[in-house]
Design a protein around this motif. Structure first.
Motif, PDB file in Angstrom:
ATOM      1  N   ASN A  75       0.822  -1.215   0.000  1.00  0.00           N
ATOM      2  CA  ASN A  75       0.000   0.000   0.000  1.00  0.00           C
ATOM      3  C   ASN A  75       0.857   1.268   0.000  1.00  0.00           C
ATOM      4  OD1 ASN A  75      -2.384  -1.466  -0.008  1.00  0.00           O
ATOM      5  ND2 ASN A  75      -2.653  -1.389   2.217  1.00  0.00           N
ATOM      6  N   TYR A  76       1.980   1.213   0.722  1.00  0.00           N
ATOM      7  CA  TYR A  76       2.871   2.378   0.744  1.00  0.00           C
ATOM      8  C   TYR A  76       3.518   2.599  -0.621  1.00  0.00           C
ATOM      9  CZ  TYR A  76       2.475   3.454   5.701  1.00  0.00           C
ATOM     10  OH  TYR A  76       1.997   3.853   6.919  1.00  0.00           O
ATOM     11  N   SER A  82       0.953   4.317  -2.576  1.00  0.00           N
ATOM     12  CA  SER A  82       0.833   5.705  -2.128  1.00  0.00           C
ATOM     13  C   SER A  82       1.956   6.566  -2.712  1.00  0.00           C
ATOM     14  CB  SER A  82       0.877   5.780  -0.595  1.00  0.00           C
ATOM     15  OG  SER A  82      -0.238   5.141  -0.022  1.00  0.00           O
ATOM     16  N   ALA A  83       3.171   6.016  -2.714  1.00  0.00           N
ATOM     17  CA  ALA A  83       4.316   6.760  -3.260  1.00  0.00           C
ATOM     18  C   ALA A  83       4.146   6.991  -4.754  1.00  0.00           C
ATOM     19  CB  ALA A  83       5.609   6.002  -2.980  1.00  0.00           C
ATOM     20  N   GLU A  84       3.628   5.975  -5.442  1.00  0.00           N
ATOM     21  CA  GLU A  84       3.380   6.121  -6.873  1.00  0.00           C
ATOM     22  C   GLU A  84       2.315   7.198  -7.117  1.00  0.00           C
ATOM     23  OE1 GLU A  84       2.074   3.416 -10.768  1.00  0.00           O
ATOM     24  OE2 GLU A  84       2.015   2.545  -8.758  1.00  0.00           O
ATOM     25  N   SER A  85       1.265   7.170  -6.320  1.00  0.00           N
ATOM     26  CA  SER A  85       0.187   8.166  -6.459  1.00  0.00           C
ATOM     27  C   SER A  85       0.679   9.574  -6.158  1.00  0.00           C
ATOM     28  CB  SER A  85      -0.971   7.818  -5.513  1.00  0.00           C
ATOM     29  OG  SER A  85      -1.528   6.563  -5.826  1.00  0.00           O
ATOM     30  N   ALA A  86       1.704   9.657  -5.300  1.00  0.00           N
ATOM     31  CA  ALA A  86       2.253  10.968  -4.929  1.00  0.00           C
ATOM     32  C   ALA A  86       3.191  11.518  -6.001  1.00  0.00           C
ATOM     33  CB  ALA A  86       2.983  10.868  -3.598  1.00  0.00           C
ATOM     34  N   LEU A 107       3.546  -4.889  -8.557  1.00  0.00           N
ATOM     35  CA  LEU A 107       2.184  -4.348  -8.515  1.00  0.00           C
ATOM     36  C   LEU A 107       2.122  -2.845  -8.760  1.00  0.00           C
ATOM     37  CD1 LEU A 107       0.974  -6.363  -5.380  1.00  0.00           C
ATOM     38  CD2 LEU A 107       0.407  -6.830  -7.768  1.00  0.00           C
ATOM     39  N   THR A 108       3.246  -2.231  -9.102  1.00  0.00           N
ATOM     40  CA  THR A 108       3.257  -0.791  -9.380  1.00  0.00           C
ATOM     41  C   THR A 108       3.711  -0.537 -10.809  1.00  0.00           C
ATOM     42  OG1 THR A 108       5.519  -0.612  -8.543  1.00  0.00           O
ATOM     43  CG2 THR A 108       3.744  -0.149  -6.980  1.00  0.00           C
ATOM     44  N   GLN A 109       3.409   0.652 -11.293  1.00  0.00           N
ATOM     45  CA  GLN A 109       3.764   1.028 -12.659  1.00  0.00           C
ATOM     46  C   GLN A 109       5.147   1.677 -12.742  1.00  0.00           C
ATOM     47  OE1 GLN A 109       1.618   0.167 -15.245  1.00  0.00           O
ATOM     48  NE2 GLN A 109       0.606  -0.854 -13.533  1.00  0.00           N
TER      49      GLN A 109
END
Length: 218
Positions: free
Chosen positions: A59-60, A63-67, A89-91
Motif C-alpha cells: 500500500n505504501y 501511495s508513493a506512486e500516487s504521490a 504491482l506498481t507502474q
C-alpha cells in the motif's frame, strides 16, 4: 522535467541519512519521504514478516506512486520480501535498499559474511544474497552472524555498547570471509571506528551503494 524519488522508511532516524546521500548522489532529483515505524515494530514483535504487514508495504508503494514518484526505494531490509511483491504491482520501479549491496558483495568474493543485530533482518538479507548470486550464476558461501543484545542496547539508550559488540563481531568475521555485508544501515557508523588493519576485507553498507546505483538510473 525533474525526476522524483519516493523513499519509504521504517525509522525516522534514516530520513537525515538519506537526505544527505540524496544531496550527494542525486542533487537534481526531487525526493519525498514516507515514514512508518510501526512496520518494523510489527515485524520484530512477531519475529517475521506476516501477510498483513506485507500488504501495508504494498500500500505504501502505491501511495508513493500516487504521490508522483518515478522511482521508489524502501530503506528497510526486514520487509524486503514485501518490497519485491510491491515491485510487481506498481507502474514505476521499486527497489529494496539492500539489492545493490548484495550484487556488489557477490561480485567481490565467494565467501560472504552477513551480520545483523536483528534476526528478522539477518535471514532476509542472507536469502537475498543467495538469490542474487544465483541470478549472477555464481557459487557462494554465506557466514551469517547475529550480534545478540546489540539492538536492545541501542534501543535502550546505550549506543556505545551496541557499537562495541558490532565492532568485535566485524573484526572476528573479517578473518573468515572475503567481504562483509551489513544487514542494517544502523551498523554502518561502526565501520568508521575501525582501523585499516581491523578492516581486513571490504565492509559494505547498503545506503551509499544504493544511492550510487540510483544515480546511474535517475
Amino acid at each position: 522535467m525533474k525526476k522524483t524519488l519516493g523513499l519509504v522508511h521504517t525509522s525516522a532516524t534514516l530520513v537525515p541519512v538519506f537526505q544527505q546521500l540524496c544531496a550527494q548522489y542525486l542533487p537534481h532529483i526531487n525526493v519525498f519521504n514516507i515514514v512508518d515505524d510501526s512496520l518494523i515494530k510489527q515485524v520484530i514483535t512477531r519475529g517475521e514478516l506476516q501477510p498483513d504487514t506485507a500488504r501495508r508495504v504494498v500500500n505504501y508503494a502505491n501511495s508513493a506512486e500516487s504521490a508522483g514518484a518515478d522511482f521508489i526505494m524502501f530503506t528497510c531490509s526486514s520487509i524486503g520480501a514485501a518490497v519485491e511483491t510491491a515491485a510487481t504491482l506498481t507502474q514505476v520501479p521499486v527497489l529494496r535498499v539492500d539489492q545493490p549491496m548484495a550484487d556488489k558483495a557477490v561480485s567481490i568474493g565467494k565467501k560472504i559474511g552477513v551480520i545483523a543485530t536483528l534476526p528478522t533482518t539477518l535471514a532476509p538479507t542472507s536469502d537475498l544474497v543467495k538469490r542474487r548470486a544465483a541470478v549472477a550464476g555464481k557459487s557462494i558461501e554465506i557466514k551469517s552472524v547475529l550480534c545478540e543484545g546489540a539492538f536492545d542496547a541501542l534501543m535502550g539508550g546505550n549506543p556505545t555498547l551496541h557499537d562495541q559488540m558490532v565492532a568485535a563481531a566485524l573484526k572476528e568475521l573479517s578473518n573468515e570471509v572475503d567481504v562483509i555485508v551489513l544487514a542494517q544501515a544502523s551498523m554502518a557508523r561502526v565501520v568508521d571506528t575501525l582501523s585499516d588493519t581491523e578492516k581486513k576485507v571490504p565492509i559494505l553498507a547498503s545506503p551509499p551503494i544504493a544511492m550510487e546505483y540510483l544515480a546511474t538510473l535517475l
